[in-house]
Enzyme design. Structure first.
Site, PDB file in Angstrom:
ATOM      1  N   TYR A   1      -4.487   4.290   6.055  1.00  0.00           N
ATOM      2  CA  TYR A   1      -4.990   3.323   7.055  1.00  0.00           C
ATOM      3  C   TYR A   1      -6.342   3.777   7.599  1.00  0.00           C
ATOM      4  O   TYR A   1      -7.221   2.959   7.865  1.00  0.00           O
ATOM      5  CB  TYR A   1      -3.990   3.164   8.205  1.00  0.00           C
ATOM      6  CG  TYR A   1      -2.804   2.308   7.853  1.00  0.00           C
ATOM      7  CD1 TYR A   1      -2.885   0.916   7.900  1.00  0.00           C
ATOM      8  CD2 TYR A   1      -1.599   2.874   7.472  1.00  0.00           C
ATOM      9  CE1 TYR A   1      -1.801   0.130   7.571  1.00  0.00           C
ATOM     10  CE2 TYR A   1      -0.502   2.094   7.139  1.00  0.00           C
ATOM     11  CZ  TYR A   1      -0.611   0.714   7.195  1.00  0.00           C
ATOM     12  OH  TYR A   1       0.462  -0.065   6.865  1.00  0.00           O
TER      13      TYR A   1
ATOM     14  N   LYS B   1       0.853  -1.188   0.000  1.00  0.00           N
ATOM     15  CA  LYS B   1       0.000   0.000   0.000  1.00  0.00           C
ATOM     16  C   LYS B   1       0.887   1.236   0.000  1.00  0.00           C
ATOM     17  O   LYS B   1       1.995   1.143   0.527  1.00  0.00           O
ATOM     18  CB  LYS B   1      -0.959   0.030   1.190  1.00  0.00           C
ATOM     19  CG  LYS B   1      -0.390  -0.271   2.577  1.00  0.00           C
ATOM     20  CD  LYS B   1       0.723   0.500   3.178  1.00  0.00           C
ATOM     21  CE  LYS B   1       0.686   1.977   3.328  1.00  0.00           C
ATOM     22  NZ  LYS B   1       1.944   2.498   3.973  1.00  0.00           N
TER      23      LYS B   1
HETATM   24  P1  NDP Z   1      12.551   1.668   2.017  1.00  0.00           P
HETATM   25  O1  NDP Z   1      13.094   2.952   1.496  1.00  0.00           O
HETATM   26  O2  NDP Z   1      13.061   1.179   3.309  1.00  0.00           O
HETATM   27  O3  NDP Z   1      12.781   0.523   0.945  1.00  0.00           O
HETATM   28  C1  NDP Z   1      12.389   0.653  -0.397  1.00  0.00           C
HETATM   29  C2  NDP Z   1      13.312  -0.208  -1.256  1.00  0.00           C
HETATM   30  O4  NDP Z   1      12.870  -0.094  -2.590  1.00  0.00           O
HETATM   31  C3  NDP Z   1      14.765   0.231  -1.270  1.00  0.00           C
HETATM   32  O5  NDP Z   1      15.518  -0.294  -0.204  1.00  0.00           O
HETATM   33  C4  NDP Z   1      15.236  -0.293  -2.599  1.00  0.00           C
HETATM   34  O6  NDP Z   1      15.570  -1.680  -2.465  1.00  0.00           O
HETATM   35  C5  NDP Z   1      13.991  -0.239  -3.466  1.00  0.00           C
HETATM   36  N1  NDP Z   1      14.032   0.876  -4.426  1.00  0.00           N
HETATM   37  C6  NDP Z   1      13.965   0.747  -5.765  1.00  0.00           C
HETATM   38  N2  NDP Z   1      14.040   1.930  -6.369  1.00  0.00           N
HETATM   39  C7  NDP Z   1      14.174   2.846  -5.385  1.00  0.00           C
HETATM   40  C8  NDP Z   1      14.317   4.251  -5.404  1.00  0.00           C
HETATM   41  N3  NDP Z   1      14.320   4.973  -6.545  1.00  0.00           N
HETATM   42  N4  NDP Z   1      14.435   4.890  -4.221  1.00  0.00           N
HETATM   43  C9  NDP Z   1      14.419   4.210  -3.065  1.00  0.00           C
HETATM   44  N5  NDP Z   1      14.298   2.860  -3.001  1.00  0.00           N
HETATM   45  C10 NDP Z   1      14.172   2.175  -4.154  1.00  0.00           C
HETATM   46  O7  NDP Z   1      10.971   1.832   2.059  1.00  0.00           O
HETATM   47  P2  NDP Z   1       9.938   0.934   2.871  1.00  0.00           P
HETATM   48  O8  NDP Z   1      10.397  -0.467   2.864  1.00  0.00           O
HETATM   49  O9  NDP Z   1       9.655   1.562   4.168  1.00  0.00           O
HETATM   50  O10 NDP Z   1       8.595   1.101   1.983  1.00  0.00           O
HETATM   51  C11 NDP Z   1       8.431   0.389   0.767  1.00  0.00           C
HETATM   52  C12 NDP Z   1       6.940   0.234   0.479  1.00  0.00           C
HETATM   53  O11 NDP Z   1       6.343  -0.514   1.522  1.00  0.00           O
HETATM   54  C13 NDP Z   1       6.153   1.532   0.395  1.00  0.00           C
HETATM   55  O12 NDP Z   1       5.179   1.452  -0.617  1.00  0.00           O
HETATM   56  C14 NDP Z   1       5.477   1.658   1.746  1.00  0.00           C
HETATM   57  O13 NDP Z   1       4.264   2.385   1.723  1.00  0.00           O
HETATM   58  C15 NDP Z   1       5.240   0.199   2.068  1.00  0.00           C
HETATM   59  N6  NDP Z   1       5.187  -0.038   3.518  1.00  0.00           N
HETATM   60  C16 NDP Z   1       4.146  -0.755   4.018  1.00  0.00           C
HETATM   61  C17 NDP Z   1       4.053  -1.007   5.359  1.00  0.00           C
HETATM   62  C18 NDP Z   1       2.937  -1.828   5.904  1.00  0.00           C
HETATM   63  O14 NDP Z   1       2.823  -1.944   7.122  1.00  0.00           O
HETATM   64  N7  NDP Z   1       2.115  -2.447   5.069  1.00  0.00           N
HETATM   65  C19 NDP Z   1       5.051  -0.492   6.300  1.00  0.00           C
HETATM   66  C20 NDP Z   1       6.143   0.195   5.662  1.00  0.00           C
HETATM   67  C21 NDP Z   1       6.190   0.407   4.319  1.00  0.00           C
HETATM   68  P3  NDP Z   1      16.763  -2.339  -3.293  1.00  0.00           P
HETATM   69  O15 NDP Z   1      17.988  -1.621  -2.823  1.00  0.00           O
HETATM   70  O16 NDP Z   1      16.716  -3.760  -2.916  1.00  0.00           O
HETATM   71  O17 NDP Z   1      16.463  -2.096  -4.746  1.00  0.00           O
END
Ligand code: NDP
Length: 368
Positions: free
Chosen positions: A221, A136
């Site tokens: 949420y 989401k």
């Molecule tokens: P992070 O920034 O921690 O991680 C995102 C990952 O996406 C990065 O580590 C990277 O992984 C990859 N990525 C690819 N392209 C990009 C870019 N241009 N910039 C940054 N990262 C990129 O974010 P979150 O994990 O916190 O959030 C990711 C998603 O999960 C969002 O949509 C958020 O809303 C959702 N979320 C949902 C939650 C829930 O409870 N359901 C809780 C937290 C987040 P790599 O290096 O491996 O390519």
């Protein structure tokens, strides 16, 4: 907390150690039977903070297993391969993941990248013929969200959104009570969702990657919660935006929005979405004959809550473990969670987000 699988393994070991005569047969019949059904083989795309949380939670799943990764960061891939025993042939990057279509060891890809990338990533996965699980908000607007639904339909794959609360036991209990009329006619919902966001350079504050501010991230949420707590779809919204830090929260990145929704029955919802206040994770539902209060309501838990009948005492299990086992049930057995988590459910939320942004901008009520 011990997982169900660990629990079963422990039971099996200790039961093997018992003299045959003293084996509790009913326990053997009901509890020790190992899961023998199909296991959903999942690759995670985006090995960030939430991807890591999901990977850890999946270690306790019975029906879903982490088998692959898609990442733009080679060092993370190496770490995950070692940590989760992921073979090299199941590792991809954003340029080559289309080749996943020729990999029978992966059933589904869980897209956990920044919001603004979900659309292209999910459609890429669908075109590779794999089921899509997408975090989401499923997209940055309803049009993109609908395109994702259409692409998954055309590819004949499932599209499921990461609505983990739809599997959370206390939430499920409140929804059950509402469905069975235990609150009487639902009249009012209050949702408060927010936290103080840190690092101003993060993607969550970059419109192209986030699609918006607090509303996309945390306010959603309260939108989703209003719908599942009241059990209706809103027909209008009004919204008011407040911005105290226009440097941190640039154009298109909402800091705080209060919004109201009206429902066909006459029920109303009043919600707050913010990146500028902590201690806001609360749902309150009022019906003609009772109430439910949950605080925290959507954090990682344990969720706490009570109704007019007393405390909610369903046990806490890691949300993402329940969610991923539940998703395997949806994919393999066509099971239905108490509230859907499909793409259409995500589109409904995105339409409301679009309407809230429009209402905040124009100051006018927006009909849905
Ligand atoms: P992070 O920034 O921690 O991680 C995102 C990952 O996406 C990065 O580590 C990277 O992984 C990859 N990525 C690819 N392209 C990009 C870019 N241009 N910039 C940054 N990262 C990129 O974010 P979150 O994990 O916190 O959030 C990711 C998603 O999960 C969002 O949509 C958020 O809303 C959702 N979320 C949902 C939650 C829930 O409870 N359901 C809780 C937290 C987040 P790599 O290096 O491996 O390519």
């Amino acid at each position: 907390m011990g997982s169900r699988r660990n629990f079963i393994e422990k039971l099996t070991i200790s039961a093997v150690g018992l003299p045959l005569l003293y084996r509790p047969t009913s326990l053997f019949a009901e509890s020790v039977k190992p899961y023998e059904g199909p296991v959903l083989k999942v690759a995670i795309m985006g090995l960030g903070s939430y991807g890591t949380r999901v990977a850890e939670a999946m270690q306790s799943c019975q029906r879903a297993k982490l088998v692959g990764v898609i990442s733009g960061t080679p060092s993370k891939v190496v770490d995950w391969q070692a940590k989760y025993n992921i073979p090299k042939k199941n590792c991809y990057d954003y340029g080559n993941f289309g080749a996943i279509k020729d990999n029978p060891d992966i059933d589904a890809v869980y897209v956990i990248t920044p919001n603004g990338l979900h659309h292209d990533h999910a459609i890429g996965v669908a075109k590779a013929g794999k089921h899509v699980i997408c975090e989401k908000p499923m997209a940055v607007n309803a049009m993109e969200a609908q395109e994702m639904v259409d692409a998954c339909k055309a590819a004949n794959v499932k599209l499921l959104i990461g609505y983990r609360m739809h599997f959370e036991p206390k939430t499920v209990e409140v929804i059950r009570m509402r469905k069975e009329g235990e609150f009487g006619k639902p009249k009012f919902f209050q949702g408060q969702s927010g936290f103080v966001i840190g690092d101003p350079t993060q993607w969550r504050l970059n419109k192209a990657l986030s699609g918006g501010g607090a509303m996309m991230d945390i306010g959603i949420y309260s939108i989703n919660g209003a719908r599942y707590m009241l059990g209706e779809e809103p027909i209008w919204v009004t919204a008011q935006e407040t911005k105290t830090d226009p440097v941190k929260f640039k154009e298109g990145i909402d800091e705080t929005i209060q919004f109201q929704m009206g429902f066909p029955s006459g029920a109303v919802a009043s919600c707050l979405s913010t990146y500028a206040m902590n201690y806001l994770d609360r749902f309150y539902l009022v019906g003609e004959n009772g109430f439910a209060e949950m605080q925290p309501s959507t954090g990682y838990g344990p969720i706490k809550g009570r109704t007019h009948k007393g405390e909610l005492d369903q046990p806490h299990t890691t949300h993402q473990t329940l969610q991923m086992d539940g998703i395997a049930g949806i994919i393999f057995e066509n099971k239905s969670p108490i509230v859907p988590i499909d793409g259409e459910e995500g589109v409904k939320d995105m339409k409301i987000v679009d309407a809230i942004f429009l209402a905040a901008k124009t100051g006018k009520r927006v009909d849905l």
